[in-house]
Design a protein around this motif. Structure first.
Motif, PDB file in Angstrom:
ATOM      1  N   ALA A  85       0.834  -1.197   0.000  1.00 18.19           N
ATOM      2  CA  ALA A  85       0.000   0.000   0.000  1.00 18.19           C
ATOM      3  C   ALA A  85       0.877   1.258   0.000  1.00 18.19           C
ATOM      4  CB  ALA A  85      -0.932  -0.007   1.203  1.00 18.19           C
ATOM      5  N   LYS A  86       1.913   1.262   0.816  1.00 23.88           N
ATOM      6  CA  LYS A  86       2.826   2.417   0.858  1.00 23.88           C
ATOM      7  C   LYS A  86       3.518   2.600  -0.492  1.00 23.88           C
ATOM      8  CE  LYS A  86       3.751   2.340   5.821  1.00 23.88           C
ATOM      9  NZ  LYS A  86       4.776   2.161   6.874  1.00 23.88           N
ATOM     10  N   ARG A  87       3.960   1.496  -1.094  1.00 19.72           N
ATOM     11  CA  ARG A  87       4.639   1.553  -2.389  1.00 19.72           C
ATOM     12  C   ARG A  87       3.693   2.085  -3.470  1.00 19.72           C
ATOM     13  NH1 ARG A  87       4.058  -1.747  -6.288  1.00 19.72           N
ATOM     14  NH2 ARG A  87       3.352  -3.527  -5.048  1.00 19.72           N
ATOM     15  N   GLU A  88       2.474   1.539  -3.528  1.00 19.85           N
ATOM     16  CA  GLU A  88       1.515   1.954  -4.558  1.00 19.85           C
ATOM     17  C   GLU A  88       1.125   3.421  -4.405  1.00 19.85           C
ATOM     18  OE1 GLU A  88       0.360   0.577  -7.288  1.00 19.85           O
ATOM     19  OE2 GLU A  88       1.087  -1.463  -7.053  1.00 19.85           O
ATOM     20  N   LEU A  89       0.910   3.883  -3.175  1.00 15.61           N
ATOM     21  CA  LEU A  89       0.565   5.292  -2.954  1.00 15.61           C
ATOM     22  C   LEU A  89       1.684   6.196  -3.455  1.00 15.61           C
ATOM     23  CD1 LEU A  89      -1.364   7.447  -1.792  1.00 15.61           C
ATOM     24  CD2 LEU A  89      -0.122   7.208   0.384  1.00 15.61           C
ATOM     25  N   LEU A  90       2.924   5.864  -3.118  1.00 19.98           N
ATOM     26  CA  LEU A  90       4.060   6.676  -3.548  1.00 19.98           C
ATOM     27  C   LEU A  90       4.213   6.648  -5.069  1.00 19.98           C
ATOM     28  CD1 LEU A  90       6.490   8.447  -2.817  1.00 19.98           C
ATOM     29  CD2 LEU A  90       7.822   6.335  -2.541  1.00 19.98           C
ATOM     30  N   GLU A  91       4.131   5.458  -5.683  1.00 22.24           N
ATOM     31  CA  GLU A  91       4.306   5.355  -7.135  1.00 22.24           C
ATOM     32  C   GLU A  91       3.219   6.116  -7.892  1.00 22.24           C
ATOM     33  OE1 GLU A  91       6.260   0.847  -7.211  1.00 22.24           O
ATOM     34  OE2 GLU A  91       4.252   1.164  -8.018  1.00 22.24           O
ATOM     35  N   GLU A  92       1.975   5.936  -7.486  1.00 27.86           N
ATOM     36  CA  GLU A  92       0.864   6.479  -8.269  1.00 27.86           C
ATOM     37  C   GLU A  92       0.528   7.925  -7.957  1.00 27.86           C
ATOM     38  OE1 GLU A  92      -2.452   3.755  -8.058  1.00 27.86           O
ATOM     39  OE2 GLU A  92      -1.391   2.274  -9.287  1.00 27.86           O
ATOM     40  N   SER A  93       0.890   8.402  -6.758  1.00 25.21           N
ATOM     41  CA  SER A  93       0.529   9.777  -6.392  1.00 25.21           C
ATOM     42  C   SER A  93       1.713  10.636  -5.985  1.00 25.21           C
ATOM     43  CB  SER A  93      -0.470   9.757  -5.236  1.00 25.21           C
ATOM     44  OG  SER A  93       0.173   9.373  -4.030  1.00 25.21           O
ATOM     45  N   MET A  95       2.781  10.575  -2.989  1.00 28.69           N
ATOM     46  CA  MET A  95       2.482  10.916  -1.596  1.00 28.69           C
ATOM     47  C   MET A  95       2.927   9.813  -0.637  1.00 28.69           C
ATOM     48  SD  MET A  95      -1.220  12.835  -1.698  1.00 28.69           S
ATOM     49  CE  MET A  95      -2.106  11.545  -2.537  1.00 28.69           C
ATOM     50  N   VAL A  96       3.139  10.217   0.612  1.00 32.30           N
ATOM     51  CA  VAL A  96       3.436   9.301   1.702  1.00 32.30           C
ATOM     52  C   VAL A  96       2.532   9.657   2.881  1.00 32.30           C
ATOM     53  CG1 VAL A  96       5.851   8.912   1.031  1.00 32.30           C
ATOM     54  CG2 VAL A  96       5.288  10.737   2.646  1.00 32.30           C
ATOM     55  N   SER A  97       2.472   8.731   3.838  1.00 29.07           N
ATOM     56  CA  SER A  97       1.702   8.942   5.060  1.00 29.07           C
ATOM     57  C   SER A  97       2.415   8.240   6.201  1.00 29.07           C
ATOM     58  CB  SER A  97       0.292   8.366   4.903  1.00 29.07           C
ATOM     59  OG  SER A  97      -0.372   8.341   6.148  1.00 29.07           O
ATOM     60  N   ASP A  98       2.266   8.807   7.399  1.00 31.29           N
ATOM     61  CA  ASP A  98       2.791   8.168   8.611  1.00 31.29           C
ATOM     62  C   ASP A  98       1.662   7.581   9.459  1.00 31.29           C
ATOM     63  OD1 ASP A  98       5.444   8.931   8.015  1.00 31.29           O
ATOM     64  OD2 ASP A  98       5.072  10.927   8.858  1.00 31.29           O
ATOM     65  N   ASP A  99       0.428   7.670   8.958  1.00 27.92           N
ATOM     66  CA  ASP A  99      -0.744   7.245   9.720  1.00 27.92           C
ATOM     67  C   ASP A  99      -1.588   6.293   8.872  1.00 27.92           C
ATOM     68  OD1 ASP A  99      -2.936   6.972  11.383  1.00 27.92           O
ATOM     69  OD2 ASP A  99      -3.410   9.111  11.458  1.00 27.92           O
ATOM     70  N   TRP A 100      -1.339   4.990   9.028  1.00 23.99           N
ATOM     71  CA  TRP A 100      -2.005   3.956   8.224  1.00 23.99           C
ATOM     72  C   TRP A 100      -2.920   3.111   9.090  1.00 23.99           C
ATOM     73  CZ3 TRP A 100      -1.444   3.236   2.967  1.00 23.99           C
ATOM     74  CH2 TRP A 100      -0.461   4.012   2.356  1.00 23.99           C
ATOM     75  N   LYS A 126       2.626  15.234  -0.352  1.00 22.71           N
ATOM     76  CA  LYS A 126       3.373  15.013  -1.598  1.00 22.71           C
ATOM     77  C   LYS A 126       4.865  15.137  -1.301  1.00 22.71           C
ATOM     78  CE  LYS A 126       3.133  15.303  -6.301  1.00 22.71           C
ATOM     79  NZ  LYS A 126       2.788  14.211  -7.129  1.00 22.71           N
ATOM     80  N   VAL A 127       5.640  14.112  -1.726  1.00 15.53           N
ATOM     81  CA  VAL A 127       7.086  14.140  -1.500  1.00 15.53           C
ATOM     82  C   VAL A 127       7.876  13.839  -2.772  1.00 15.53           C
ATOM     83  CG1 VAL A 127       6.910  13.525   0.954  1.00 15.53           C
ATOM     84  CG2 VAL A 127       7.199  11.718  -0.778  1.00 15.53           C
ATOM     85  N   ALA A 128       7.188  13.398  -3.831  1.00 11.80           N
ATOM     86  CA  ALA A 128       7.900  12.993  -5.047  1.00 11.80           C
ATOM     87  C   ALA A 128       6.958  13.090  -6.245  1.00 11.80           C
ATOM     88  CB  ALA A 128       8.405  11.553  -4.897  1.00 11.80           C
ATOM     89  N   ASP A 129       7.536  12.955  -7.421  1.00 11.73           N
ATOM     90  CA  ASP A 129       6.736  12.845  -8.638  1.00 11.73           C
ATOM     91  C   ASP A 129       6.212  11.421  -8.750  1.00 11.73           C
ATOM     92  OD1 ASP A 129       7.253  15.486  -9.399  1.00 11.73           O
ATOM     93  OD2 ASP A 129       9.069  14.930 -10.508  1.00 11.73           O
ATOM     94  N   GLN A 130       5.176  11.249  -9.542  1.00  9.85           N
ATOM     95  CA  GLN A 130       4.652   9.914  -9.811  1.00  9.85           C
ATOM     96  C   GLN A 130       5.704   9.100 -10.555  1.00  9.85           C
ATOM     97  OE1 GLN A 130       1.351  11.681 -12.025  1.00  9.85           O
ATOM     98  NE2 GLN A 130      -0.026  10.324 -10.886  1.00  9.85           N
ATOM     99  N   THR A 131       5.720   7.790 -10.306  1.00 10.16           N
ATOM    100  CA  THR A 131       6.552   6.850 -11.069  1.00 10.16           C
ATOM    101  C   THR A 131       5.616   5.752 -11.578  1.00 10.16           C
ATOM    102  OG1 THR A 131       7.154   5.709  -9.023  1.00 10.16           O
ATOM    103  CG2 THR A 131       8.728   7.308  -9.875  1.00 10.16           C
ATOM    104  N   LEU A 132       4.966   6.036 -12.692  1.00 13.15           N
ATOM    105  CA  LEU A 132       3.915   5.173 -13.215  1.00 13.15           C
ATOM    106  C   LEU A 132       4.466   4.053 -14.077  1.00 13.15           C
ATOM    107  CD1 LEU A 132       1.359   7.957 -14.239  1.00 13.15           C
ATOM    108  CD2 LEU A 132       1.469   6.655 -12.099  1.00 13.15           C
ATOM    109  N   ASP A 133       3.725   2.936 -14.095  1.00  5.82           N
ATOM    110  CA  ASP A 133       4.031   1.839 -14.999  1.00  5.82           C
ATOM    111  C   ASP A 133       3.752   2.294 -16.426  1.00  5.82           C
ATOM    112  OD1 ASP A 133       4.588   0.205 -12.815  1.00  5.82           O
ATOM    113  OD2 ASP A 133       2.572  -0.662 -12.774  1.00  5.82           O
ATOM    114  N   ALA A 134       4.333   1.614 -17.398  1.00  6.20           N
ATOM    115  CA  ALA A 134       4.149   1.979 -18.809  1.00  6.20           C
ATOM    116  C   ALA A 134       2.682   1.932 -19.228  1.00  6.20           C
ATOM    117  CB  ALA A 134       4.970   1.041 -19.699  1.00  6.20           C
ATOM    118  N   GLY A 135       1.860   1.144 -18.549  1.00 11.19           N
ATOM    119  CA  GLY A 135       0.454   1.010 -18.904  1.00 11.19           C
ATOM    120  C   GLY A 135      -0.478   1.847 -18.052  1.00 11.19           C
ATOM    121  N   GLU A 136       0.049   2.886 -17.415  1.00 13.24           N
ATOM    122  CA  GLU A 136      -0.777   3.744 -16.559  1.00 13.24           C
ATOM    123  C   GLU A 136      -0.670   5.199 -16.983  1.00 13.24           C
ATOM    124  OE1 GLU A 136      -0.639   1.834 -12.114  1.00 13.24           O
ATOM    125  OE2 GLU A 136       1.200   2.820 -12.803  1.00 13.24           O
TER     126      GLU A 136
END
Length: 183
Positions: A85-93, A95-100, A126-136
């Motif tokens: 969940a943390k990986r997907e949130l960071l890759e797609e948005s 963003m990060v969170s400390d409260d899950w 927000k802490v980074a740019d998106q890192t999307l898969d080639a199909g996203e």
């Protein structure tokens, strides 16, 4: 969740799905071939920032129309749900969170071995740019919680399992209240 019988045999393995078959004894003593499909578990993230706004995606994948969705995707082999969940949130948005918080884990059907783990991530930033898969292709969207309810009811909203779960939860509450009135 349904389990795969120990004597089941893999008869097809694709990129996402694997099909298993086994002989199952029937009540009359005869046997039939049963099948189950297995796929990697998934995670879904309800991302809420410090202002209480919900972040979600307007997404398009090859050969599909654009749709609204929450952030998430398939878990990697051996990956824990929260880590995914943390990986997907960071890759797609970005963003990060400390409260899950794990909101729920559920299966979609008894014919597919597959669980979706839905997390709420509060205080997203927000802490980074998106890192999307080639199909996203993902465009970030933001809404109030009230506005997000409208998004969930939109025909383009893909996470229908979450909408159904919330409806079921609301119905369970209504049933409990009704039973108290009758009791």
């Amino acid at each position: 969740m349904k389990k795969l019988p120990a004597h089941a045999k893999s008869v097809f393995k694709g990129e996402i799905f694997e099909v298993f078959q086994w002989e199952q004894e029937m009540f009359d003593g005869s046997t039939e071939i049963f099948e189950l499909i297995k796929r990697a578990d998934t995670v879904t993230v309800i991302a809420v920032d410090t202002q209480g706004l919900v972040h979600y995606a307007e997404e398009q994948q090859p050969a599909s129309q654009a749709f609204y969705s929450l952030f998430g995707g398939r878990m990697d082999e051996g990956e824990e749900p929260l880590d995914a969940a943390k990986r997907e949130l960071l890759e797609e948005s970005g963003m990060v969170s400390d409260d899950w918080q794990l909101y729920t884990s559920h299966s979609f059907t008894s014919k597919i071995l597959w669980q979706n783990h839905i997390f709420i991530a509060k205080g997203c930033r927000k802490v980074a740019d998106q890192t999307l898969d080639a199909g996203e292709k993902i465009t970030l969207k933001t809404s109030t919680i009230e506005g997000f309810i409208d998004v969930m009811n939109h025909p383009k909203f893909r996470n229908k399992d979450l909408r159904q779960h919330l409806c079921d939860t609301a119905n369970e509450t209504k049933i409990k209240q009704f039973n108290l009135l009758l009791g």
